[in-house]
Design an enzyme around this catalytic site. Structure first.
Site, PDB file in Angstrom:
ATOM      1  N   HIS A  44       8.583   1.854  -3.922  1.00 54.00           N
ATOM      2  CA  HIS A  44       8.864   3.011  -4.893  1.00 54.00           C
ATOM      3  C   HIS A  44      10.220   2.484  -5.326  1.00 54.00           C
ATOM      4  O   HIS A  44      11.317   3.269  -4.976  1.00 54.00           O
ATOM      5  CB  HIS A  44       8.758   4.267  -4.351  1.00 54.00           C
ATOM      6  CG  HIS A  44       7.638   4.879  -4.054  1.00 54.00           C
ATOM      7  ND1 HIS A  44       6.521   4.806  -5.168  1.00 54.00           N
ATOM      8  CD2 HIS A  44       6.911   4.995  -2.910  1.00 54.00           C
ATOM      9  CE1 HIS A  44       5.101   5.149  -4.526  1.00 54.00           C
ATOM     10  NE2 HIS A  44       5.488   5.147  -3.289  1.00 54.00           N
ATOM     11  N   GLU A 129       0.831   6.262   3.750  1.00 50.16           N
ATOM     12  CA  GLU A 129       0.452   5.702   5.183  1.00 50.16           C
ATOM     13  C   GLU A 129      -0.303   6.876   6.107  1.00 50.16           C
ATOM     14  O   GLU A 129      -1.487   6.517   6.734  1.00 50.16           O
ATOM     15  CB  GLU A 129       1.702   5.562   6.050  1.00 50.16           C
ATOM     16  CG  GLU A 129       1.394   4.763   7.402  1.00 50.16           C
ATOM     17  CD  GLU A 129       2.715   4.583   8.104  1.00 50.16           C
ATOM     18  OE1 GLU A 129       3.897   4.210   7.549  1.00 50.16           O
ATOM     19  OE2 GLU A 129       2.862   4.827   9.382  1.00 50.16           O
ATOM     20  N   SER A 221      11.909   9.714  -0.615  1.00 53.31           N
ATOM     21  CA  SER A 221      11.826   8.915   0.640  1.00 53.31           C
ATOM     22  C   SER A 221      12.268   9.447   1.742  1.00 53.31           C
ATOM     23  O   SER A 221      13.635   9.946   1.981  1.00 53.31           O
ATOM     24  CB  SER A 221      12.562   7.594   0.493  1.00 53.31           C
ATOM     25  OG  SER A 221      12.914   7.207   1.532  1.00 53.31           O
TER      26      SER A 221
END
Ligand code: SF4
Length: 325
Positions: A44, A129, A221
């Site tokens: 990203h 994930e 993040s």
């Protein structure tokens, strides 16, 4: 002119090896002249995605967007096993960039399922994930923030705990301690990635030496936010930015003499160098502002060996979508 005399980059920053490997695999495929795609953004970071686009590598959101016979790179977070099977069934060349650590995590999870545990996964719901991991254990209980733990985690004879790779170790340990009283048998598989841990240690070490920290990474993040939080825990003011473009006002560095710069696992170390250069040029003392370029290069050299840098592959002549160099 400003007050900043010294800007340092945390030691082990830049892409983690999983992200770097996936990017390198995509670049190698394009350089070999293959029509190459990544399933989802490989990282990203707009600059990196643009660079890959310039090399002819396209980001696609679904396998249906990839032509038969073309190459598709699976990013470091991994995917559900059925996605891999579908890609192969569609006749695509699958280039598996799943990080070896994530592969180990998937294997451990499958083992826990086979052993009959009720499994708790510490992770961010909907993170790629975690979505991939759920493909190996659909019944896993995903928990994230502490207030939700009590209601989400049942009492069971056999409980197991496993983690998404980038979760903070302190949170994993706290959850493990909480789960002890919920089970007769508790199996803990610590899959917090060592790269995440080292990055946090280096960031804390640097934060202790400086007047102000700049944390560079995606706004959403989790591992970047954690770095900012850790800086504040050690008592050092920290600002979080996505990249050098977010630095517009040198006033934020007023009174700071030494500044530290760190970044999340998806932030190229070259972005950190650009931030260092901006700080020297715009907030540095008059004696050093003119040398911003060279000082930023020196900060980069001090932070990472060439092998440890983001770009482990040179970008030779630009390869276009048509394959021309
Ligand atoms: S954070 Fe660790 S586990 Fe996750 S992709 Fe990077 S190296 Fe692999």
């Amino acid at each position: 002119m400003g007050t900043v005399q010294d800007v340092r980059i945390a030691k082990r920053t830049g892409f983690c090896y999983g992200v770097r490997e996936a990017i390198d695999k995509a670049k190698e495929s394009a350089a070999a002249g293959k029509s190459t795609h990544t399933l989802g953004q490989v990282v990203h970071n707009d600059g990196v995605v643009r660079e890959l686009q310039d090399l002819g590598i396209q980001t696609v959101e679904a396998l249906d967007d990839v032509d038969h016979g073309a190459a598709v790179v699976i990013r470091a977070h991994g995917v559900r096993p059925d996605v891999l099977a579908r890609a192969e069934a569609r006749g695509l060349e699958v280039i598996d960039g799943t990080c070896t650590w994530v592969i180990a995590e998937q294997r451990e999870l499958r083992k826990l399922v086979d052993e009959g545990y009720t499994i708790v996964l510490l992770g961010t719901p909907n993170h790629p994930e975690v979505v991939g991991l759920l493909g190996f254990a659909p019944d896993v209980i995903v928990v994230d923030e502490e207030p939700e733990w009590d209601a989400a985690i049942p009492r069971r004879k056999k409980l197991a705990l496993i983690s998404q790779s980038t979760q903070p170790p302190w949170k994993f340990e706290k959850l493990a301690a909480m789960m002890v009283s919920r089970s007769h048998e508790l199996k803990i598989v610590n899959t917090v990635c060592p790269v995440t841990i080292r990055r946090q240690e280096d960031t804390v070490e640097l934060a202790r030496e400086v007047d102000l920290m700049v944390v560079v990474g995606g706004r959403s993040s989790a591992n970047t936010k954690e770095l900012t939080r850790l800086c504040e825990i050690v008592g050092t003011r920290a600002i979080q930015i996505q990249g050098v473009a977010d630095l517009t006002d040198a006033a934020v560095f007023a009174k700071a003499r030494v500044v530290g710069v760190t970044g999340g696992t998806s932030t190229p170390i070259e972005d950190l160098r650009d931030v260092v250069r901006w700080i020297y040029a715009n907030a540095g003392t008059s004696a050093i502002a003119a040398d911003a370029e060279a000082l930023a290069d020196a900060a980069l050299a001090g932070a990472a060996t060439p092998a440890g840098r983001t770009t482990s592959l040179p970008t030779p002549g630009r390869v276009t979508a048509s394959g021309a160099a």
